[in-house]
Every structure is written in structure tokens, then in C-alpha cells.
Design a protein around this motif. Structure first.
Motif, PDB file in Angstrom:
ATOM      1  N   ARG A  18       0.930  -1.092   0.129  1.00 11.47           N
ATOM      2  CA  ARG A  18       0.039   0.052  -0.084  1.00 11.47           C
ATOM      3  C   ARG A  18       0.800   1.277  -0.010  1.00 11.47           C
ATOM      4  O   ARG A  18       0.445   2.365  -0.707  1.00 11.47           O
ATOM      5  CB  ARG A  18      -0.891   0.146   1.251  1.00 11.47           C
ATOM      6  N   ILE A  19       2.176   1.197   0.658  1.00 11.39           N
ATOM      7  CA  ILE A  19       2.846   2.411   0.737  1.00 11.39           C
ATOM      8  C   ILE A  19       3.183   2.869  -0.923  1.00 11.39           C
ATOM      9  O   ILE A  19       3.674   4.112  -1.119  1.00 11.39           O
ATOM     10  CB  ILE A  19       4.112   2.044   1.372  1.00 11.39           C
ATOM     11  N   SER A  20       3.457   1.835  -1.576  1.00  8.32           N
ATOM     12  CA  SER A  20       3.705   2.323  -2.956  1.00  8.32           C
ATOM     13  C   SER A  20       2.663   3.016  -3.710  1.00  8.32           C
ATOM     14  O   SER A  20       2.932   3.870  -4.321  1.00  8.32           O
ATOM     15  CB  SER A  20       3.964   1.080  -3.779  1.00  8.32           C
TER      16      SER A  20
END
Length: 297
Positions: free
Chosen positions: A94-96
Motif C-alpha cells: 500500500r505504501i507504493s
């Protein structure tokens, strides 16, 4: 505060709150499906205002037709952003996707400065938005009256789309369980793309009406309204359309009433809004109408 001033500030708060609500709905729709904070959403708001500006300048269309066309074109921009920036990282951590959203935001802002110039441009305001109405002795500018009316009309159309159409049903299904919806044969990527389109169209409407209210545009115009709309989505309960609407009106009223009651401290109005964001994240992260999210294991 006398009645006349109260009526004046009430209309100002409702008008500003309806603009925040339109932008906040885009945040909450994307988050509801992808669990992604689309930081570029405030910049899509700016794109919508510029599209309207050039449509009116180049084709001399009536303002109401230009709004519809600008919303449609900005919806296409939203779909393009999803297709080129977010879909390739859909399966990544999700951080991407979050970092990608920040990158898209910087791209739109700085690309706008390079291509369109940083100098603010005067924005055409329709005559009906410049009329002045008398309500209980208070003078209400037309844009202050018509912006909430148009916002409620768009909200009604959105609720019809979500609860009375097949694509709306698909959006609700994807937001509930994406994998199960995919197993049932629904083209999830297409549903997500339409979600970006709807959110972007509403952001465009918000950007155009914002420019009617404050008649100038520049490439960074979406920065603070975007963050305040994000605050509205959190306050109302991110992931909930009703919550985003309520949060928008709450933030609009808080901002206007703070300036009305404390005019000497009006420079702190943005700080008050963001303090409210921190307060809700600490005390009630699900917001006023949001539900706790269930993490799958």
C-alpha cells in the motif's frame, strides 16, 4: 452577533462547506474502494477549473454547458491517472500507491506551473453568480446562494448513481470485498476506473465553483482546499459518502465562524482546521459517521 451577521455567516459557511463536501466525496470514494488516500485529488480540482477556463475562453460556450464539458473531460483525466499511475501498483504494498499519489500530485502542480505559468489568471464569473440577494437584511452574493444549490444537485445525482444503477452497485460491492466481487465476474479495474471518473468530475465541479467564489486560478489553488477536504472526509468518516458531506459542512462552518467570532486571529483559521484533523485522528479516527475497518488475515 446580530441576526443579519449570523445569516450572512451562515450562508458563507454553507457555501464553503458544500465545496469541501464535493472534494471530500472524491477522497472518500477512492479510499472506500482502494484504501488509498489520493493526494492528487486536490490537484484534479485545479485541473477542472483550468479546463473550464479554457473551454469558455476558446469556445465561448454558456457557463452551464462549459461546466458539464469540463466535468466530463476532468473525469477522463481521473481515469487516465488511475490507468497510468495507480493500476500498475495495484498489487504492490500500500505504501507504493501512497508514494505514487504524492508523485502524481507534485507532477500536476509543477507541470501546471511550467505549462500554464504561476501567475494567477482572472476567472470568468457568470452574471447570475454576481447578483446580490437580500435575506433578513443580509446581502447574499449570488455565488454564495447558488453554489450549495448546485452542490446538492450533484450530490443527489451521485446518490442516484450509487444506489440506483448497476455501476453503483458494483462500486458498493468492490468497496465491501474486492476479491469476492472479482470472483463473481465483475471487472474490478473498470469499476475502479469509473470511481476515479466520478470523483474527478465532482472535484472539477468543486474547482469551478471555487473559482466562481474566489475568481482567480493558479496551479497551486488545489493545495489547501484539498487538504481541508481531506480533513472533512476524516471528520465525517472516511469511506462514507454521507460522512464526507457532513464533514464538509462542518469544516466550512467551523472555518467561517472562527473568522466571524475571532476576526483578529483569522490567520489561524487553517491551523484550527488541521488541529481538528489531529484531534479526530487521536480521539475518533472513524469520524462522525464512519465504521471501524476490519483487517483481513
Amino acid at each position: 452577533m446580530d441576526v443579519q451577521t449570523f445569516v450572512q455567516q451562515f450562508f458563507n459557511g454553507i457555501s464553503l462547506g458544500s465545496l469541501y463536501a464535493l472534494i471530500a466525496i472524491g477522497y472518500t470514494m477512492v479510499y472506500g474502494i482502494l484504501r488509498l488516500i489520493n493526494f492528487a485529488h486536490g490537484d484534479v480540482f485545479m485541473v477542472g477549473a483550468y479546463v473550464f477556463f479554457f473551454i469558455v475562453g476558446l469556445f465561448r460556450l454558456p457557463w452551464y454547458l462549459a461546466i458539464v464539458l469540463a466535468m466530463a473531460l476532468t473525469a477522463g483525466v481521473g481515469m487516465l491517472i488511475d490507468r497510468t499511475a495507480y493500476r500498475p501498483v495495484r498489487e504492490a504494498p500500500r505504501i507504493s500507491a501512497l508514494i505514487t499519489a504524492v508523485g502524481v500530485s507534485f507532477l500536476l502542480e509543477n507541470g501546471g506551473i511550467v505549462v500554464l505559468g504561476a501567475r494567477p489568471k482572472a476567472f470568468p464569473r457568470p452574471e447570475v453568480m454576481s447578483e446580490v440577494y437580500q435575506v433578513s437584511g443580509a446581502k447574499i452574493l449570488g455565488v454564495t446562494f447558488w453554489v450549495p444549490v448546485l452542490a446538492l444537485l450533484l450530490l443527489g445525482l451521485l446518490l442516484f448513481l450509487i444506489y440506483r444503477t448497476k455501476i453503483g452497485m458494483a462500486m458498493r460491492a468492490v468497496s465491501t470485498d474486492m476479491e469476492v466481487t472479482r470472483l463473481m465476474g465483475v471487472d474490478v479495474d473498470r469499476v475502479i476506473s469509473y470511481t476515479f471518473a466520478v470523483g474527478s468530475a465532482l472535484a472539477a465541479a468543486g474547482g469551478i465553483m471555487w473559482a466562481f467564489k474566489y475568481p482567480q486560478i493558479q496551479p497551486l489553488m488545489g493545495l489547501y482546499p484539498g487538504w481541508k477536504a481531506f480533513t472533512a472526509a476524516v471528520v465525517g468518516g472516511i469511506g462514507s459518502i454521507a460522512g464526507a458531506t457532513v464533514g464538509g459542512f462542518v469544516i466550512g462552518m467551523v472555518e467561517i465562524l472562527f473568522v466571524a467570532f475571532f476576526p483578529m486571529q483569522s490567520g489561524f483559521r487553517d491551523a484550527v482546521i488541521f488541529a481538528l484533523l489531529i484531534l479526530f485522528l487521536l480521539v475518533r479516527p472513524t469520524g462522525l459517521l464512519g465504521a471501524p475497518l476490519k483487517e483481513k488475515v
